[in-house]
Design an enzyme around this catalytic site. Structure first.
Site, PDB file in Angstrom:
ATOM      1  N   GLU A 219       9.990   0.509   2.824  1.00  0.00           N
ATOM      2  CA  GLU A 219       9.846  -0.958   2.748  1.00  0.00           C
ATOM      3  C   GLU A 219      10.429  -1.792   4.476  1.00  0.00           C
ATOM      4  O   GLU A 219      10.791  -2.712   4.557  1.00  0.00           O
ATOM      5  CB  GLU A 219      10.799  -1.462   1.708  1.00  0.00           C
ATOM      6  N   ASN A 303       3.613   4.302  -0.113  1.00  0.00           N
ATOM      7  CA  ASN A 303       3.106   3.286  -0.030  1.00  0.00           C
ATOM      8  C   ASN A 303       2.809   2.871   1.565  1.00  0.00           C
ATOM      9  O   ASN A 303       3.737   3.166   2.162  1.00  0.00           O
ATOM     10  CB  ASN A 303       3.561   1.770  -0.497  1.00  0.00           C
ATOM     11  N   ASP A 345       1.930  -1.818  -3.706  1.00  0.00           N
ATOM     12  CA  ASP A 345       3.203  -1.023  -3.570  1.00  0.00           C
ATOM     13  C   ASP A 345       3.030   0.235  -4.459  1.00  0.00           C
ATOM     14  O   ASP A 345       4.012   0.804  -4.996  1.00  0.00           O
ATOM     15  CB  ASP A 345       4.499  -1.695  -3.658  1.00  0.00           C
TER      16      ASP A 345
END
Lengths: 620, 177
Positions: A219, A303, A345
């Protein structure tokens, strides 16, 4: 010290439909680890150092997944369907840490080990004494600043034992080895850089004298990697990136993926716009498995970044898929992408359980994966060919896999777009199942899957890359899936590709699973630790822990010859941060989407880390 | 002991008579900090000095607040604190619980200096003026600015009440960080 008992539990019962990788030899008792020569005195390679022998001993639990096949199965049977009702607490231990406890205890010889979430303190408990007092503790003092770049709570998924030493990672990016007997530091290697948004939360695996460690930070626009360290001195042997040129990904002439879409030069660059691969994610924060016969290491990549898919047209290799690699050189043998150009994701890091299944008439060496995208994959682990992929939870965002091309079949109306809210996408970003590891019983031939029932609303937004800050670009709100229950615990028949039985849980089941002979154990976010019948799913026993259970249960035989079951409670993790970080669910995007789904968790549990050890023998 | 008490008295009343006994290590005389100290605690030795009344120049300014909102997204505050301030990696900014204080000068130093458990230090990376806009916006997330100046609509998915309709945070009574 003597072995507590000859730990070769009869495995004759292991039945016809499936045979089981890690149950090959019963002829040798496990080595007595405490009287072994000190690790420094002999080479770490070769048979002596092979932790797979230890893993076959059901008295001990030397790696989080129990064995290289990642089955989380023990044949210990003192605790049974008949007497589990009498099971009670033998002893407890407060970690003093109030973040999510995702790690399992380990047991080696007469010592139990536990590594806490940040501040990542490693404890050793003396199982020979009443109440299992602390034998030693090792405090790595990780930087507090690392907590700012840990996307999903400050968790740690466990340590691993091999050859007289323990190996674990700290949130601030170090791999550490300590002497198992004394807790003395052997080596420390700094691997990840928090100023680029990298942390380490995964449990390492040790194979043939190498320690395998991957980064977290998908992230934060980091570039994912798996690094092999020399178990003896902590030096880096090789590093394989998940994006970029073939030479960085360790793709060479021996790379033979099964599907055309994975063949071609430098796909780790050409499947990205411009330089986006440099901030493209594909971190390696999940699980590794190993097949000693094929000498192949299996693991998944997370991801692609950012979440907003419009910012990265292309298949985004080699994210959201799985690699088979040689543990010695790191060279890639095959790759399979569960979510090409991932839209949701849907990291591809979930555990890969290895087994030999009788399928389509013949015995197949397979790996099994319950993926975030909602499909339960059975894959030929020699070639990477998908044998079956079937939904194990409500799915409307894909239509399964085209078995000719291997490609996930997309559902265009559920594809996120920048500036538009696409509603009711199932499964949600945390997937039909996240990191929480399933177990496999060679007795029943079933997988026991702790998982989620979640859908979401998703809007893509422009993400700006600033190193060390989040690189997500999505407004997401999760909600319960069909039926209103947010979790399931499912017993799945991988050959028939359908569930055998299923238990609905109010909250996502974020704990790992354990099969102890005929019993299956798992925990719930409100704090119940449960034992159910492996054959029927009938609830046989439950205990209310002081805080939600998201840890990995394990079993061992104590020095007193009795079987014990242990699990760490302590709410947290990505969903549980609603409680452990006191988020405000009036913002439905709190916790990156959980505010919408889990506001009521705050009245169901409170935080606090505690290790529980259970027995039917009255304890001591 | 007497010296210590003398020093304390010195801090409290800045009595010139103590100058001879004063032991300056590296700090400025307390009096020099009197109006500018950014305190992270209510507890002070001796008699408390009034809190500074520094305010963000944008506290009543709709343009400054909406700039703060834009920067909150652009500098990825939103990624760590929730798109609408409900918290994620970093603490919720919408509630009435503050580790490092909710006064404008406290918020300014939090954003500028960073904080040890994971708040990055933005000072020197972005202009002070923008930090003041962020300060005002953070206050608006907790319902601490005038409602007619606070921003009123989201361009993106509405996942929380707009800043000018945020309710009193004291109604949520659950846990602590």
């Amino acid at each position: 010290m003597k072995l507590w008992a000859h730990r070769c539990v009869a495995r004759a019962a292991l039945v016809a439909t499936t045979s089981f990788l890690a149950t090959t030899s019963c002829n040798k008792p496990a080595p007595d680890v405490r009287s072994e020569t000190p690790p420094s005195a002999r080479p770490l390679s070769g048979a002596m150092a092979d932790p797979s022998r230890l893993a076959q001993d059901d008295g001990q639990w030397t790696m989080p997944a129990k064995n290289y096949a990642a089955t989380r199965f023990t044949a210990l049977d003192e605790i049974s369907t008949g007497n589990v009702k009498q099971m009670g607490v033998a002893w407890t231990f407060s970690t003093g840490v109030t973040a999510g406890h995702e790690g399992p205890p380990l047991v080696v010889g007469d010592t139990m080990y536990l590594v806490t979430p940040w501040p990542n303190i490693l404890y050793a408990f003396d199982l020979t004494k009443p109440g299992a007092p602390i034998r030693w503790q090792y405090d790595p003092k990780p930087l507090g600043a690392a907590k700012g770049v840990a996307c999903c709570d400050i968790v740690n998924r466990g340590a691993v034992f091999a050859n007289g030493a323990l190996f674990f990672n700290t949130l601030d990016g170090r791999a550490i080895s300590v002497d198992a007997a004394t807790g003395k530091e052997r080596w420390v290697t700094q691997l990840a850089d928090i100023n680029r948004g990298e942390t380490i939360t995964m449990a390492p695996l040790v194979v043939k004298g190498k320690v395998f460690v991957g980064n977290s930070g998908g992230e934060f626009g980091v570039r994912g990697w798996l690094t092999a360290l020399d178990a003896g001195d902590g030096s880096v042997a090789w590093r394989a990136y998940s994006t970029g040129p073939d030479k960085d990904v360790l793709i060479g002439p021996n790379f033979t993926p099964h599907y055309d879409s994975d063949r071609g030069k430098d796909l780790g660059i050409t499947t990205w716009p411009g330089e986006a691969w440099r901030t493209g994610g594909g971190t390696v924060w999940g699980w590794l498995s190993y097949d000693p016969e094929a000498d192949l290491l299996y693991y998944g990549t997370a991801n692609p970044g950012p979440w907003n898919p419009d910012q990265r047209p292309g298949d985004n290799k080699w994210t959201a898929g799985m690699f088979a690699r040689s543990p010695d050189t790191g060279e890639a043998r095959w790759f399979y992408q569960t979510s090409p150009h991932d839209l949701f994701d849907h990291d591809g890091v979930n555990e890969l359980v290895l087994a030999d299944l009788r399928m389509n008439g013949g015995a197949r060496k397979v790996l099994m994966r319950a993926d975030r995208n909602g499909l339960l994959y059975v894959i030929d682990r020699s070639t990477g060919e998908v044998l079956s992929a079937s939904p194990f939870a409500p799915v409307n965002s894909n239509k399964g896999v085209d078995l000719k091309t291997g490609r996930l079949i997309a559902v265009p109306e559920k594809a996120p777009k920048q500036g538009i809210v696409v509603r009711d996408i199932c499964p949600a970003a945390p997937g039909a199942k996240d990191w929480q590891p399933m177990a496999f019983s060679p007795k029943t031939g079933l997988l026991y899957i702790p998982h989620n029932n979640l859908c979401m609303d998703f809007e893509g937004m422009a993400a700006s890359y600033i190193a060390g800050t989040p690189y997500v670009g999505a407004s997401v709100v999760y909600k319960a899936g069909p039926g209103g229950n947010r979790g399931f615990f499912t017993a799945w028949d991988p050959i028939a590709a359908k569930p055998r039985w299923q238990i609905k849980e109010n909250f996502p089941v974020w704990s790992g699973a354990l099969v102890a002979n005929d019993l299956v154990f798992y925990g719930t976010m409100e704090g119940w630790f449960k034992a159910v019948d492996a054959g029927t799913g009938q609830l046989l026993w439950q205990f209310k822990c002081g805080s939600g259970v998201i840890g990995q249960p394990m079993a061992f035989k104590g020095p007193d010859g009795h079987e014990y079951i242990a699990v760490a409670a302590g709410i947290g993790g990505w969903p549980g941060a609603i409680v452990s970080a006191d988020l405000d669910p009036r913002d439905a995007t709190a916790g990156n989407g959980w505010g919408g789904a889990l506001g009521d968790l705050k009245s169901a549990t409170t935080k606090g880390g505690m290790l529980y050890v259970f027995t039917v023998s009255g304890g001591k | 002991m007497r010296r210590l008490m003398c020093l304390l008295a010195c801090v409290a009343v800045a009595a010139a008579g103590c100058e001879r006994e004063a032991r300056r290590y590296t700090e400025l005389p307390a009096a020099a900090n009197r109006s500018t100290a950014v305190r992270l605690t209510m507890l002070q030795p001796g008699s408390p000095q009034p809190l500074s009344n520094v305010q963000s120049p944008y506290q009543y300014n709709a343009y400054g607040l909406s700039e703060g909102k834009r920067l909150y997204a652009a500098y990825n505050c939103a990624g760590c604190h929730g798109l609408n301030g409900g918290g994620a990696i970093g603490p919720a900014l919408t509630d009435d619980k503050w580790i490092y204080g909710s006064h404008a000068d406290q918020l300014f130093s939090t954003i500028s200096q960073g904080r040890p458990d994971g708040m990055p230090s933005f000072g020197g990376h972005i202009p002070d003026q923008q930090i003041w806009q962020l300060v005002a916006y953070v206050q608006s997330l907790a319902g601490m600015v005038s409602q007619d100046a606070a921003t009123s609509r989201n361009d993106d998915q509405a996942a929380a009440k707009p800043e000018n309709r945020i309710e009193d945070a004291r109604q949520i009574q659950t846990g602590h960080r």
